[in-house]
Design a protein around this motif. Structure first.
Motif, PDB file in Angstrom:
ATOM      1  N   ALA A 177       0.764  -1.246   0.047  1.00  0.00           N
ATOM      2  CA  ALA A 177       0.115  -0.080  -0.103  1.00  0.00           C
ATOM      3  C   ALA A 177       0.643   1.313  -0.019  1.00  0.00           C
ATOM      4  CB  ALA A 177      -0.931   0.008   1.296  1.00  0.00           C
ATOM      5  N   LYS A 178       0.397   2.641  -0.184  1.00  0.00           N
ATOM      6  CA  LYS A 178       1.211   3.626  -0.502  1.00  0.00           C
ATOM      7  C   LYS A 178       1.291   4.310   0.976  1.00  0.00           C
ATOM      8  CE  LYS A 178      -0.508   5.298  -4.798  1.00  0.00           C
ATOM      9  NZ  LYS A 178      -1.109   6.198  -5.545  1.00  0.00           N
ATOM     10  N   THR A 179       2.529   4.770   1.093  1.00  0.00           N
ATOM     11  CA  THR A 179       2.943   5.590   2.436  1.00  0.00           C
ATOM     12  C   THR A 179       2.138   7.134   2.256  1.00  0.00           C
ATOM     13  OG1 THR A 179       4.751   6.859   1.177  1.00  0.00           O
ATOM     14  CG2 THR A 179       5.230   4.623   2.119  1.00  0.00           C
ATOM     15  N   THR A 180       2.292   7.849   3.172  1.00  0.00           N
ATOM     16  CA  THR A 180       1.414   9.058   3.432  1.00  0.00           C
ATOM     17  C   THR A 180       2.000   9.824   2.330  1.00  0.00           C
ATOM     18  OG1 THR A 180       1.570   8.973   5.837  1.00  0.00           O
ATOM     19  CG2 THR A 180       1.078  11.233   5.038  1.00  0.00           C
ATOM     20  N   LEU A 181       3.354   9.805   1.481  1.00  0.00           N
ATOM     21  CA  LEU A 181       3.791  10.606   0.702  1.00  0.00           C
ATOM     22  C   LEU A 181       3.525   9.969  -0.963  1.00  0.00           C
ATOM     23  CD1 LEU A 181       7.205  11.579   2.008  1.00  0.00           C
ATOM     24  CD2 LEU A 181       5.178  13.061   1.960  1.00  0.00           C
ATOM     25  N   GLY A 182       2.821   8.884  -0.750  1.00  0.00           N
ATOM     26  CA  GLY A 182       2.228   8.350  -1.989  1.00  0.00           C
ATOM     27  C   GLY A 182       3.249   7.259  -2.608  1.00  0.00           C
ATOM     28  N   LYS A 183       4.093   6.765  -1.893  1.00  0.00           N
ATOM     29  CA  LYS A 183       4.973   5.703  -2.552  1.00  0.00           C
ATOM     30  C   LYS A 183       4.451   4.238  -2.129  1.00  0.00           C
ATOM     31  CE  LYS A 183       9.490   8.256  -3.058  1.00  0.00           C
ATOM     32  NZ  LYS A 183       9.738   9.396  -2.292  1.00  0.00           N
ATOM     33  N   MET A 184       4.549   3.582  -3.084  1.00  0.00           N
ATOM     34  CA  MET A 184       4.205   2.055  -2.908  1.00  0.00           C
ATOM     35  C   MET A 184       5.267   1.425  -1.956  1.00  0.00           C
ATOM     36  SD  MET A 184       1.126   1.420  -3.855  1.00  0.00           S
ATOM     37  CE  MET A 184       1.067  -0.390  -3.670  1.00  0.00           C
ATOM     38  N   LYS A 185       5.035   0.458  -0.800  1.00  0.00           N
ATOM     39  CA  LYS A 185       5.763  -0.174  -0.161  1.00  0.00           C
ATOM     40  C   LYS A 185       5.009  -1.500   0.493  1.00  0.00           C
ATOM     41  CE  LYS A 185       6.757   0.577   4.435  1.00  0.00           C
ATOM     42  NZ  LYS A 185       6.133  -0.043   5.429  1.00  0.00           N
ATOM     43  N   HIS A 186       5.689  -2.308   1.254  1.00  0.00           N
ATOM     44  CA  HIS A 186       4.933  -3.436   1.612  1.00  0.00           C
ATOM     45  C   HIS A 186       5.116  -3.253   3.184  1.00  0.00           C
ATOM     46  CE1 HIS A 186       3.247  -7.517   2.001  1.00  0.00           C
ATOM     47  NE2 HIS A 186       4.086  -7.564   3.052  1.00  0.00           N
ATOM     48  N   TRP A 187       3.794  -3.069   3.656  1.00  0.00           N
ATOM     49  CA  TRP A 187       3.401  -2.901   5.091  1.00  0.00           C
ATOM     50  C   TRP A 187       3.215  -4.196   5.864  1.00  0.00           C
ATOM     51  CZ3 TRP A 187       3.550   1.689   7.199  1.00  0.00           C
ATOM     52  CH2 TRP A 187       3.340   3.048   6.038  1.00  0.00           C
ATOM     53  N   HIS A 188       4.147  -4.339   6.986  1.00  0.00           N
ATOM     54  CA  HIS A 188       3.624  -5.532   7.798  1.00  0.00           C
ATOM     55  C   HIS A 188       3.914  -4.806   9.310  1.00  0.00           C
ATOM     56  CE1 HIS A 188       4.627  -9.653   9.515  1.00  0.00           C
ATOM     57  NE2 HIS A 188       3.473  -9.478   9.693  1.00  0.00           N
ATOM     58  N   THR A 189       2.668  -4.902   9.885  1.00  0.00           N
ATOM     59  CA  THR A 189       2.568  -4.031  11.149  1.00  0.00           C
ATOM     60  C   THR A 189       1.660  -4.879  12.015  1.00  0.00           C
ATOM     61  OG1 THR A 189       0.981  -2.826  10.387  1.00  0.00           O
ATOM     62  CG2 THR A 189       3.023  -1.733  10.188  1.00  0.00           C
ATOM     63  N   PHE A 190       1.705  -4.861  13.409  1.00  0.00           N
ATOM     64  CA  PHE A 190       0.962  -5.073  14.398  1.00  0.00           C
ATOM     65  C   PHE A 190       0.580  -4.041  15.028  1.00  0.00           C
ATOM     66  CE2 PHE A 190       4.066  -8.376  13.538  1.00  0.00           C
ATOM     67  CZ  PHE A 190       3.227  -9.696  13.157  1.00  0.00           C
ATOM     68  N   SER A 191      -0.662  -3.854  15.423  1.00  0.00           N
ATOM     69  CA  SER A 191      -1.473  -3.010  16.114  1.00  0.00           C
ATOM     70  C   SER A 191      -1.966  -3.402  17.453  1.00  0.00           C
ATOM     71  CB  SER A 191      -2.432  -2.235  15.308  1.00  0.00           C
ATOM     72  OG  SER A 191      -1.917  -1.710  13.956  1.00  0.00           O
ATOM     73  N   VAL A 192      -2.181  -2.714  18.394  1.00  0.00           N
ATOM     74  CA  VAL A 192      -1.955  -3.275  19.714  1.00  0.00           C
ATOM     75  C   VAL A 192      -2.904  -2.204  20.446  1.00  0.00           C
ATOM     76  CG1 VAL A 192      -1.446  -4.341  21.689  1.00  0.00           C
ATOM     77  CG2 VAL A 192      -0.312  -4.931  19.698  1.00  0.00           C
ATOM     78  N   VAL A 193      -4.186  -2.769  21.400  1.00  0.00           N
ATOM     79  CA  VAL A 193      -4.644  -1.759  22.478  1.00  0.00           C
ATOM     80  C   VAL A 193      -4.537  -2.841  23.598  1.00  0.00           C
ATOM     81  CG1 VAL A 193      -6.679  -0.587  23.035  1.00  0.00           C
ATOM     82  CG2 VAL A 193      -6.048  -0.335  20.661  1.00  0.00           C
ATOM     83  N   ALA A 194      -4.097  -2.351  24.413  1.00  0.00           N
ATOM     84  CA  ALA A 194      -4.141  -3.299  25.707  1.00  0.00           C
ATOM     85  C   ALA A 194      -4.168  -2.536  26.736  1.00  0.00           C
ATOM     86  CB  ALA A 194      -2.728  -3.975  25.568  1.00  0.00           C
ATOM     87  N   VAL A 195      -4.578  -3.169  28.026  1.00  0.00           N
ATOM     88  CA  VAL A 195      -4.915  -2.658  29.372  1.00  0.00           C
ATOM     89  C   VAL A 195      -4.056  -3.192  30.365  1.00  0.00           C
ATOM     90  CG1 VAL A 195      -6.484  -2.130  31.202  1.00  0.00           C
ATOM     91  CG2 VAL A 195      -7.486  -1.969  28.972  1.00  0.00           C
ATOM     92  N   LYS A 196      -3.299  -2.315  30.980  1.00  0.00           N
ATOM     93  CA  LYS A 196      -2.183  -2.881  32.041  1.00  0.00           C
ATOM     94  C   LYS A 196      -2.889  -3.520  33.281  1.00  0.00           C
ATOM     95  CE  LYS A 196       2.011  -1.801  34.411  1.00  0.00           C
ATOM     96  NZ  LYS A 196       2.958  -0.853  34.705  1.00  0.00           N
ATOM     97  N   ARG A 197      -2.673  -4.628  33.744  1.00  0.00           N
ATOM     98  CA  ARG A 197      -3.325  -5.450  34.805  1.00  0.00           C
ATOM     99  C   ARG A 197      -2.881  -4.823  36.284  1.00  0.00           C
ATOM    100  NH1 ARG A 197      -3.282 -10.054  31.282  1.00  0.00           N
ATOM    101  NH2 ARG A 197      -1.171 -10.672  32.443  1.00  0.00           N
ATOM    102  N   ALA A 198      -3.607  -4.958  37.144  1.00  0.00           N
ATOM    103  CA  ALA A 198      -3.214  -4.507  38.424  1.00  0.00           C
ATOM    104  C   ALA A 198      -2.223  -5.354  39.033  1.00  0.00           C
ATOM    105  CB  ALA A 198      -4.408  -4.326  39.432  1.00  0.00           C
TER     106      ALA A 198
END
Length: 198
Positions: A177-198
Protein backbone atom coordinates in the motif's frame (compact mmCIF):
# COMPACT_ATOMS: atom_id res chain seq x y z
CA UNK A 1 18.87 19.83 3.57
CA UNK A 2 19.59 16.10 3.58
CA UNK A 3 17.18 13.59 2.04
CA UNK A 4 15.93 12.40 5.43
CA UNK A 5 15.02 15.94 6.57
CA UNK A 6 13.24 16.67 3.30
CA UNK A 7 11.21 13.44 3.51
CA UNK A 8 10.09 14.31 7.06
CA UNK A 9 9.24 17.88 6.03
CA UNK A 10 6.95 16.58 3.25
CA UNK A 11 5.45 14.04 5.64
CA UNK A 12 4.61 16.70 8.25
CA UNK A 13 2.98 18.92 5.63
CA UNK A 14 0.62 16.06 4.79
CA UNK A 15 0.21 14.96 8.42
CA UNK A 16 -0.94 18.39 9.60
CA UNK A 17 -4.15 17.90 7.64
CA UNK A 18 -4.93 14.59 9.39
CA UNK A 19 -7.42 14.12 12.20
CA UNK A 20 -6.56 12.11 15.33
CA UNK A 21 -6.79 8.33 15.10
CA UNK A 22 -10.06 6.71 16.12
CA UNK A 23 -7.90 4.22 18.03
CA UNK A 24 -6.69 7.08 20.25
CA UNK A 25 -10.31 7.87 21.11
CA UNK A 26 -10.99 4.20 21.86
CA UNK A 27 -7.88 3.90 24.05
CA UNK A 28 -8.66 7.09 26.00
CA UNK A 29 -12.11 5.72 26.86
CA UNK A 30 -10.58 2.45 28.12
CA UNK A 31 -8.31 4.18 30.63
CA UNK A 32 -9.41 3.11 34.12
CA UNK A 33 -6.27 4.21 35.95
CA UNK A 34 -7.80 7.43 37.36
CA UNK A 35 -4.75 9.20 35.92
CA UNK A 36 -5.61 11.61 33.09
CA UNK A 37 -2.02 11.78 31.89
CA UNK A 38 -1.07 10.70 28.36
CA UNK A 39 2.25 10.32 26.56
CA UNK A 40 2.41 10.53 22.76
CA UNK A 41 5.61 8.80 21.63
CA UNK A 42 6.78 10.15 18.29
CA UNK A 43 4.03 12.76 18.35
CA UNK A 44 4.55 14.07 14.79
CA UNK A 45 2.38 17.11 14.17
CA UNK A 46 0.21 16.54 17.23
CA UNK A 47 -3.22 15.46 15.95
CA UNK A 48 -3.62 12.95 18.82
CA UNK A 49 -2.30 15.49 21.34
CA UNK A 50 -4.99 17.94 20.27
CA UNK A 51 -7.74 15.36 20.79
CA UNK A 52 -6.42 14.21 24.19
CA UNK A 53 -5.96 17.75 25.49
CA UNK A 54 -9.59 18.47 24.62
CA UNK A 55 -10.57 15.43 26.73
CA UNK A 56 -8.84 17.00 29.73
CA UNK A 57 -5.64 14.97 29.58
CA UNK A 58 -2.28 16.37 30.64
CA UNK A 59 -0.36 15.40 27.49
CA UNK A 60 3.36 14.87 27.14
CA UNK A 61 4.46 14.59 23.52
CA UNK A 62 7.94 13.89 22.27
CA UNK A 63 9.60 13.40 18.92
CA UNK A 64 13.19 13.09 17.81
CA UNK A 65 12.67 15.34 14.78
CA UNK A 66 13.22 19.04 15.54
CA UNK A 67 10.74 20.10 12.84
CA UNK A 68 7.95 18.07 14.45
CA UNK A 69 8.80 19.50 17.87
CA UNK A 70 8.77 23.06 16.48
CA UNK A 71 5.35 22.48 14.84
CA UNK A 72 3.88 21.10 18.09
CA UNK A 73 5.39 23.78 20.33
CA UNK A 74 3.89 26.40 18.05
CA UNK A 75 0.55 24.59 17.77
CA UNK A 76 0.13 24.08 21.53
CA UNK A 77 1.90 27.18 22.86
CA UNK A 78 -1.28 28.40 24.59
CA UNK A 79 -2.20 24.99 26.06
CA UNK A 80 -1.14 24.65 29.69
CA UNK A 81 -1.87 20.90 29.68
CA UNK A 82 0.55 20.13 26.82
CA UNK A 83 4.31 19.69 27.18
CA UNK A 84 6.45 18.96 24.10
CA UNK A 85 10.02 17.62 24.22
CA UNK A 86 12.63 16.74 21.65
CA UNK A 87 13.79 13.27 22.61
CA UNK A 88 14.33 9.72 21.45
CA UNK A 89 12.45 6.72 22.88
CA UNK A 90 15.64 5.57 24.56
CA UNK A 91 16.35 8.63 26.73
CA UNK A 92 12.86 10.06 27.28
CA UNK A 93 11.86 10.25 30.95
CA UNK A 94 8.37 8.71 30.85
CA UNK A 95 6.02 10.23 33.47
CA UNK A 96 3.47 8.14 35.39
CA UNK A 97 0.59 7.88 32.95
CA UNK A 98 -2.80 6.40 32.24
CA UNK A 99 -2.34 6.30 28.47
CA UNK A 100 0.66 5.77 26.20
CA UNK A 101 0.19 6.26 22.46
CA UNK A 102 2.82 5.11 19.95
CA UNK A 103 1.18 5.42 16.54
CA UNK A 104 3.54 4.12 13.83
CA UNK A 105 6.51 5.38 15.83
CA UNK A 106 8.11 2.44 17.66
CA UNK A 107 9.14 1.16 14.22
CA UNK A 108 12.04 3.60 14.56
CA UNK A 109 13.12 2.79 18.10
CA UNK A 110 16.81 1.86 18.37
CA UNK A 111 16.89 -1.97 17.95
CA UNK A 112 19.69 -2.61 20.46
CA UNK A 113 17.80 -0.72 23.19
CA UNK A 114 14.28 -1.79 22.30
CA UNK A 115 13.74 -4.05 25.32
CA UNK A 116 14.77 -1.40 27.85
CA UNK A 117 12.70 1.21 25.97
CA UNK A 118 9.66 -1.05 26.20
CA UNK A 119 10.29 -1.70 29.92
CA UNK A 120 10.38 2.08 30.52
CA UNK A 121 7.06 2.51 28.69
CA UNK A 122 5.45 -0.40 30.49
CA UNK A 123 6.61 0.66 33.96
CA UNK A 124 5.37 4.24 33.40
CA UNK A 125 1.79 3.00 32.92
CA UNK A 126 -0.43 2.80 35.99
CA UNK A 127 -2.57 -0.30 36.53
CA UNK A 128 -5.73 0.16 34.44
CA UNK A 129 -3.78 2.35 32.05
CA UNK A 130 -3.76 1.75 28.30
CA UNK A 131 -1.12 1.28 25.63
CA UNK A 132 -2.16 1.88 22.01
CA UNK A 133 0.36 1.61 19.21
CA UNK A 134 2.00 -0.18 16.32
CA UNK A 135 4.99 -2.46 15.87
CA UNK A 136 6.83 -3.26 12.65
CA UNK A 137 6.65 -6.85 11.43
CA UNK A 138 9.55 -8.72 9.88
CA UNK A 139 8.05 -8.72 6.34
CA UNK A 140 7.88 -4.91 6.15
CA UNK A 141 9.87 -3.22 3.34
CA UNK A 142 11.51 -1.03 5.98
CA UNK A 143 12.56 -3.98 8.17
CA UNK A 144 15.99 -3.92 6.52
CA UNK A 145 18.04 -1.39 4.57
CA UNK A 146 15.85 1.53 5.64
CA UNK A 147 17.50 4.97 5.83
CA UNK A 148 17.49 4.80 9.65
CA UNK A 149 17.46 1.81 12.04
CA UNK A 150 14.14 0.01 12.55
CA UNK A 151 12.96 -2.61 15.05
CA UNK A 152 11.02 -5.35 13.24
CA UNK A 153 9.38 -7.94 15.51
CA UNK A 154 7.60 -11.27 15.08
CA UNK A 155 3.99 -11.67 16.19
CA UNK A 156 5.19 -13.86 19.07
CA UNK A 157 7.62 -11.16 20.22
CA UNK A 158 4.94 -8.46 20.10
CA UNK A 159 2.48 -10.57 22.11
CA UNK A 160 5.21 -11.44 24.62
CA UNK A 161 5.59 -7.71 25.40
CA UNK A 162 2.05 -7.74 26.80
CA UNK A 163 2.24 -10.50 29.43
CA UNK A 164 1.13 -8.01 32.11
CA UNK A 165 -1.70 -6.61 29.98
CA UNK A 166 -5.10 -7.65 28.73
CA UNK A 167 -4.99 -7.26 24.96
CA UNK A 168 -8.25 -5.63 23.85
CA UNK A 169 -7.43 -5.30 20.14
CA UNK A 170 -4.72 -6.98 18.10
CA UNK A 171 -4.51 -6.74 14.33
CA UNK A 172 -1.93 -7.55 11.68
CA UNK A 173 -1.48 -5.71 8.40
CA UNK A 174 0.53 -7.50 5.68
CA UNK A 175 0.00 -5.82 2.30
CA UNK A 176 1.35 -3.53 -0.38
CA UNK A 177 0.00 0.00 0.00
CA UNK A 178 1.04 3.64 -0.33
CA UNK A 179 2.86 5.67 2.29
CA UNK A 180 1.60 9.11 3.37
CA UNK A 181 3.81 10.54 0.61
CA UNK A 182 2.24 8.30 -2.05
CA UNK A 183 5.07 5.77 -2.51
CA UNK A 184 4.25 2.06 -2.67
CA UNK A 185 5.79 -0.22 -0.06
CA UNK A 186 5.04 -3.49 1.70
CA UNK A 187 3.47 -2.87 5.10
CA UNK A 188 3.76 -5.48 7.79
CA UNK A 189 2.59 -4.14 11.14
CA UNK A 190 0.96 -5.26 14.35
CA UNK A 191 -1.43 -2.85 16.04
CA UNK A 192 -2.24 -3.29 19.72
CA UNK A 193 -4.58 -1.76 22.28
CA UNK A 194 -3.99 -3.25 25.72
CA UNK A 195 -4.88 -2.48 29.34
CA UNK A 196 -2.27 -2.97 32.06
CA UNK A 197 -3.39 -5.35 34.76
CA UNK A 198 -3.22 -4.49 38.45
Amino acid sequence: MDENTEVWRQFYEKALARAHLKRTEFAAKLNESNLAVAVDCGCGTGSDIEYLEKQGYQVYGFDINPESVAICRDRFAAKALVEISQSSFEVYDYPRSGLVIANSSLFFAEPSNFQSTWENIESSLEAGGVFAGDFMGINDSWASQYRSPTTPLTEEHVKALFTDFDIIRFSERDEDAKTTLGKMKHWHTFSVVAVKRA
